[in-house]
Design an enzyme around this catalytic site. Sequence first.
Site, PDB file in Angstrom:
ATOM      1  N   LYS A 173       6.812   1.281  -6.478  1.00 49.33           N
ATOM      2  CA  LYS A 173       5.658   1.388  -5.576  1.00 49.33           C
ATOM      3  C   LYS A 173       5.050  -0.006  -5.475  1.00 49.33           C
ATOM      4  CE  LYS A 173       1.735   1.691  -6.496  1.00 49.33           C
ATOM      5  NZ  LYS A 173       0.523   0.833  -6.774  1.00 49.33           N
ATOM      6  N   THR A 184       0.414  -5.283  -8.332  1.00 50.92           N
ATOM      7  CA  THR A 184       0.277  -3.835  -8.555  1.00 50.92           C
ATOM      8  C   THR A 184       1.501  -3.201  -8.057  1.00 50.92           C
ATOM      9  OG1 THR A 184      -2.065  -3.511  -8.361  1.00 50.92           O
ATOM     10  CG2 THR A 184      -0.794  -1.612  -8.059  1.00 50.92           C
ATOM     11  N   GLU A 263       0.263  -3.824   2.507  1.00 43.43           N
ATOM     12  CA  GLU A 263      -0.876  -3.182   3.166  1.00 43.43           C
ATOM     13  C   GLU A 263      -1.101  -3.778   4.552  1.00 43.43           C
ATOM     14  OE1 GLU A 263      -3.243  -1.700  -0.802  1.00 43.43           O
ATOM     15  OE2 GLU A 263      -3.809  -3.601   0.103  1.00 43.43           O
TER      16      GLU A 263
END
Lengths: 392, 392
Positions: A173, A184, A263
């Site tokens: 992820k 992250t 993102e």
Amino acid sequence: MYKLIEVNTGVCSAQGFFSDGISAGLKADNAKDMAFIYSNKECEIASVFTTNKMTAAPIRHFRAKGEFKTNFVLINAKNANAMTGKEGIKDIDTILSTLPTELINPVMSSTGVIGVRLPQEKIIAGTKLFDLSKKEPNAAASAIMTTDSFSKQKAFRVELEDGSNFSIGAMAKGAGMINPAMATMLCFITTDADVSKEEMQEILDSVTVTTFNAASVDGDTSTNDTVMLLSNKTSGVHNREAFKVALEKIMLFLAREMVRDGEGATKLVTYKVTGALNNQEAEVVAKALSNSLLVKTALYGEDPNWGRIASTVGASGVAADEETLSISFNDLCVYEKGKLLFDEKMEEEASKIMKLSEFTISCDLGLSDGKFTSFGCDLGYEYIKINADYRT
Amino acid sequence: MYKLIEVNTGVCSAQGFFSDGISAGLKADNAKDMAFIYSNKECEIASVFTTNKMTAAPIRHFRAKGEFKTNFVLINAKNANAMTGKEGIKDIDTILSTLPTELINPVMSSTGVIGVRLPQEKIIAGTKLFDLSKKEPNAAASAIMTTDSFSKQKAFRVELEDGSNFSIGAMAKGAGMINPAMATMLCFITTDADVSKEEMQEILDSVTVTTFNAASVDGDTSTNDTVMLLSNKTSGVHNREAFKVALEKIMLFLAREMVRDGEGATKLVTYKVTGALNNQEAEVVAKALSNSLLVKTALYGEDPNWGRIASTVGASGVAADEETLSISFNDLCVYEKGKLLFDEKMEEEASKIMKLSEFTISCDLGLSDGKFTSFGCDLGYEYIKINADYRT
């Protein structure tokens, strides 16, 4: 000789591995938010963790165990268990203590919001829903997502000349806080290849440099980044070369997918830097390019603004000279060793390339033979939207 | 003792300085796009330039002159004359050669798009419109703007105890490519104080560290950054202490105004880092905070996401520990040495602070006495809009 055959069974591709994702009510709308990976034999572990000094509790918990083998990884999304101090460590102990006692040294991995204690009860209740006989890699890959817009998996069966084979598969992820120094991002890789812990770690470290650590979404390095490679050796097959190549293909694919799904990203751009004084300087430039806000917004605007590329090279601090620098968009050279080539016709051609969802920007510094390739994305309104109010 | 009296006459505040802005057709709609600063006596010059290796032609041209005095600075917006190689230098020579011969060593400064030759004819025609007897500091300050939304000036008359006085005034432009290592910013400061070149340079260098180099909009360092300090010594007054204080006040004000007017910025945030191992490490943290995309987008979303602050501190690479770290928004401590203080009531209070147009985020690393203060802004949709298609 060996053959890599792609399979679509993710972390369940290797013999003896089981995985599933369930909903424990951490995410809204009953979305899957917890996953496990289970092996019916204990596994050697190789790992790479974040360089962030505010290391999240699950990583500190893992490290405190010293040398160990495991057959169970518990993963939750939505809460990073970071900046939670000693309580964060205790919470993990409490949760893991409720798991079936036959599991060997279970470990935990978390991603999500920083600075909030884990919702223990929900997570413990969630683990009761796990069925260790399940092979549902897609469910697991979805469960570990945060702001990801699609799940990320890759797996190969590796067939050797003598007819023997082993498998290696992964899920990851990514999305935000993605930066060259691990981000992250969580990535779990399982294999039944017969590789020792030392050999796995050595290969994992070297492959990380050119894959996950060459990928950037926003230049922010998270508290939780984890790559975990588990080997249960069930196949009994050892082939270092084939293992390394398969692992590299998997990690490169997942690193690029993470950037593609950055993102708000609409483009995946490869920055190929050559001609630097040495590889280290090339790496500095390649990462400066993939992290530059002005480059990223120009990409989003599909503006072939090569001046910002040049300026970023110059600002990166390495040896560089406009008289030796050349810049290309794919095969179109737009600036060559001090010569301004850009005219209306070229701008038209360059603009076409900028509209592609994937292309390469090459910078030849023209000084020596140092080189490095990084991956980045554009930065648009959607990134702001996602990040301006992430917690709510 | 001395008194600083603010005046509103910008770069024309000091005796003997003249300035104006005109339109040469570089910007659309007849907006002012060229300015000059003229002194009726030759000036000593102190300067600080970009650290970008792709140094723009005007800076290379300036440096190639070696030691010199001048009484005339020509400034154009809209074209940076950067990445233009030897031609860029020749263009400056051509333009300057058409100026009145009584000007002493005229210099040029440019800001705007990279990688396009200067429109020589327009600029030369523009210089014919200059009237060296004009004192129009506002017109000059507007002319040098690019994506700035307001012009930036500050000036003081400095009165000493013995009744003597000198003046110092400045104009600046900023907005994008603003980064701690000098950015697409130009700043011109004029004074009639009697300070030697060496003294001016020494003071300018030291003041730059805590003012312009502590300011960040987007972490990109431009090819053209220039701070130029001109002294014609007309007042005959020397007071090092008063001069330094006045210069520091001017540069700090302009640095903060630049960040406040950062492209798309809605907030000016001061990052006060204390308790680092040393000042250098504090500076690294302060600049990491003002440059973090995740912090900047949280600011834009008015989200008191202290976890991102902590994560950025941890990611900056300096010595840091969650057990000694404390974080405050203005006077509200939201995290203290490993203790999670954040609850709903605190979130409400913190959210109120985040809605202010100006506030301070303090990070005490709790390790030693290293400290540094930086200035940053939020990053919102408008930054993307401005930068996605800057050239067109």
